[in-house]
Motif scaffolding. Sequence first.
Motif, mmCIF file in Angstrom:
data_model
loop_
_atom_site.group_PDB
_atom_site.id
_atom_site.type_symbol
_atom_site.label_atom_id
_atom_site.label_comp_id
_atom_site.label_asym_id
_atom_site.label_seq_id
_atom_site.Cartn_x
_atom_site.Cartn_y
_atom_site.Cartn_z
ATOM 1 N N ASN A 84 3.471 6.895 -6.826
ATOM 2 C CA ASN A 84 2.071 6.671 -7.185
ATOM 3 C C ASN A 84 1.637 5.305 -6.658
ATOM 4 N N THR A 85 0.345 5.018 -6.759
ATOM 5 C CA THR A 85 -0.205 3.772 -6.234
ATOM 6 C C THR A 85 -0.758 2.908 -7.362
ATOM 7 N N ALA A 86 -0.340 1.653 -7.394
ATOM 8 C CA ALA A 86 -0.886 0.703 -8.367
ATOM 9 C C ALA A 86 -2.199 0.144 -7.839
ATOM 10 N N VAL A 87 -3.206 0.044 -8.707
ATOM 11 C CA VAL A 87 -4.492 -0.518 -8.274
ATOM 12 C C VAL A 87 -4.766 -1.871 -8.915
ATOM 13 N N SER A 88 -4.105 -2.146 -10.037
ATOM 14 C CA SER A 88 -4.298 -3.452 -10.672
ATOM 15 C C SER A 88 -3.175 -3.742 -11.653
ATOM 16 N N ILE A 89 -3.025 -5.029 -11.969
ATOM 17 C CA ILE A 89 -2.070 -5.466 -12.986
ATOM 18 C C ILE A 89 -2.869 -5.915 -14.202
ATOM 19 N N ILE A 90 -2.490 -5.400 -15.369
ATOM 20 C CA ILE A 90 -3.196 -5.732 -16.613
ATOM 21 C C ILE A 90 -2.536 -6.961 -17.240
ATOM 22 N N THR A 91 -3.357 -7.914 -17.675
ATOM 23 C CA THR A 91 -2.824 -9.109 -18.326
ATOM 24 C C THR A 91 -3.559 -9.372 -19.641
ATOM 25 N N SER A 92 -2.914 -10.139 -20.484
ATOM 26 C CA SER A 92 -3.519 -10.571 -21.742
ATOM 27 C C SER A 92 -2.995 -11.963 -22.068
ATOM 28 N N GLY A 115 2.599 2.220 4.961
ATOM 29 C CA GLY A 115 2.166 1.887 3.603
ATOM 30 C C GLY A 115 1.823 0.426 3.391
ATOM 31 N N SER A 116 2.084 -0.423 4.412
ATOM 32 C CA SER A 116 1.756 -1.852 4.288
ATOM 33 C C SER A 116 0.276 -2.060 4.595
ATOM 34 N N THR A 117 -0.551 -1.883 3.590
ATOM 35 C CA THR A 117 -2.002 -1.940 3.811
ATOM 36 C C THR A 117 -2.671 -3.117 3.118
ATOM 37 N N GLY A 118 -1.875 -4.073 2.634
ATOM 38 C CA GLY A 118 -2.443 -5.272 2.045
ATOM 39 C C GLY A 118 -2.901 -5.124 0.602
ATOM 40 N N ASP A 119 -2.509 -4.034 -0.068
ATOM 41 C CA ASP A 119 -2.927 -3.817 -1.463
ATOM 42 C C ASP A 119 -2.517 -4.989 -2.370
ATOM 43 N N ILE A 131 10.207 -3.220 -17.116
ATOM 44 C CA ILE A 131 10.052 -3.934 -15.834
ATOM 45 C C ILE A 131 9.540 -2.944 -14.796
ATOM 46 N N VAL A 132 8.481 -3.324 -14.090
ATOM 47 C CA VAL A 132 7.932 -2.468 -13.040
ATOM 48 C C VAL A 132 7.926 -3.235 -11.721
ATOM 49 N N ILE A 133 8.458 -2.602 -10.693
ATOM 50 C CA ILE A 133 8.416 -3.164 -9.339
ATOM 51 C C ILE A 133 7.444 -2.321 -8.528
ATOM 52 N N ILE A 134 6.477 -2.978 -7.908
ATOM 53 C CA ILE A 134 5.491 -2.266 -7.085
ATOM 54 C C ILE A 134 5.870 -2.426 -5.619
ATOM 55 N N GLY A 135 6.284 -1.322 -4.999
ATOM 56 C CA GLY A 135 6.670 -1.345 -3.589
ATOM 57 C C GLY A 135 8.158 -1.150 -3.393
ATOM 58 N N ALA A 136 8.521 -0.031 -2.744
ATOM 59 C CA ALA A 136 9.941 0.279 -2.541
ATOM 60 C C ALA A 136 10.376 0.031 -1.103
ATOM 61 N N GLY A 137 10.043 -1.181 -0.612
ATOM 62 C CA GLY A 137 10.591 -1.637 0.659
ATOM 63 C C GLY A 137 11.887 -2.379 0.404
ATOM 64 N N PRO A 138 12.381 -3.137 1.382
ATOM 65 C CA PRO A 138 13.658 -3.840 1.183
ATOM 66 C C PRO A 138 13.630 -4.825 0.016
ATOM 67 N N THR A 178 4.728 -5.472 -2.262
ATOM 68 C CA THR A 178 3.979 -4.459 -1.498
ATOM 69 C C THR A 178 3.955 -4.706 -0.003
ATOM 70 N N GLY A 179 4.607 -5.786 0.476
ATOM 71 C CA GLY A 179 4.638 -6.043 1.913
ATOM 72 C C GLY A 179 3.359 -6.697 2.401
ATOM 73 N N GLY A 180 3.209 -6.708 3.742
ATOM 74 C CA GLY A 180 2.045 -7.329 4.353
ATOM 75 C C GLY A 180 1.040 -6.309 4.828
ATOM 76 N N MET A 181 0.550 -6.507 6.079
ATOM 77 C CA MET A 181 -0.434 -5.583 6.641
ATOM 78 C C MET A 181 -0.005 -5.007 7.986
ATOM 79 N N SER A 182 1.199 -5.350 8.451
ATOM 80 C CA SER A 182 1.678 -4.797 9.713
ATOM 81 C C SER A 182 2.210 -3.384 9.498
ATOM 82 N N TYR A 183 2.096 -2.552 10.528
ATOM 83 C CA TYR A 183 2.506 -1.142 10.449
ATOM 84 C C TYR A 183 1.908 -0.438 9.230
ATOM 85 N N PRO A 184 0.568 -0.390 9.117
ATOM 86 C CA PRO A 184 -0.064 0.205 7.930
ATOM 87 C C PRO A 184 0.284 1.667 7.702
ATOM 88 N N VAL A 185 0.715 2.374 8.769
ATOM 89 C CA VAL A 185 1.093 3.788 8.593
ATOM 90 C C VAL A 185 2.307 3.927 7.682
#
Length: 412
Positions: free
Chosen positions: A133-141, A174-178, A4-11, A165-172
Amino acid sequence: MKHIVIIGAGPAGLMAAITAAEKYKDSSATVTLLEKNERAGRKLMITGKGRCNVTNNCDLDTLIANTPKNARFLYSAFSAFSPEDVMSFFEANRVPLKTERGNRVFPVSDKAVDIVDALVNAAKKLKVKFINNTAVSIITSDGKVTGITLNNGETITADSVILATGGMSYPVTGSTGDGYRIANELGHTVTEIVPSLVPLQCHEGFCSRLSGLSLKNVNLSVYEQDRKKPVFSDQGEMLFTHFGISGPLVLSSSAYIRKLSKKQYTAVIDLKPALTIEQLDKRILRDFGELTNKVFSNSLDMLLPKSLIPVIVNLSEIPPNRKVNQISREERMHLVTLIKNFTLHITDFRPIEEAIITSGGISVKEINPATMESKLISGLFFAGEIIDTDAFTGGFNLQIAFSTGYLAGKNV
């Protein structure tokens, strides 16, 4: 063994990781939490002005009432992990809490870092693996999650992924809309992304002259063009800025403003909500009676903040040098109306970088509300601000994060 992988360590991500790790503490699954910042919970550290308004001590109906966007979608999440459950979690993890005005819940220490540390320590005790680290994509099959790709080209095997990964507010922070891009590439609909709980820009030039003026115990009503009833009305505190208005009342009101580019909105401030029009008129008459020989511009010191007086005098159209005993009843009533209906024309939201939260995100039509799993991709879950739902100030948005994180972690 499941991965199990969770992307984003916010609340939302932290709560999802804790819940999943608790579920699989028999070691039948590994839980990995991926965070691009060196430290987890960066945005959480600055919430509530660094104090962290962790939830609202209220019931389910109040939660729903304070969630203007897609509230019914959250019914299962709120029921599964309520404000009482959030408070019990932190109390059990040695963070004493207190309830303040408006049922807002804070750590007794007034330190957001205590909330972050409690979440991180709980995850580590359950052997959650943290990867910076930063995730750039999710692999599916065949329509199912199989892994994720990192920005260095590496891949991580995953049977399930929780995108938090959150939204786009307060991008500093890490919330950059990825997350929007990653989900969109998998076929998910991303609704219009706009700032919410955000200061408002106003047309009136005098706002810059009033910059820094804080108004307490005023009533703010926001009206949509051609509607007689306000879309928002509440009493509290607000602030004038060089661009317009901000403060708790204003941030809350912004959540009710939709499609600002297509509709016109006005903000109407009752500067003396404790007084009726008749009572305010009598008050002004009494003040004028005690200041018979004073000119109008020097007669409002006992009624209004000093910096606001020149603006009110100018808008009243009463000559500033006129003696108060020469002011007509009609002019006085115009002054009363002005004080009870101090009007500003809203022109825009401030940039999304200044917003507390993001409105918009992954369409709730494509997420199972009972599990937070994608209806399009098996093994893909969503939690927190990335989902198209948002709430008012007062701890409600963090409650959404914790509740959806818990539900995703429980069902992953």
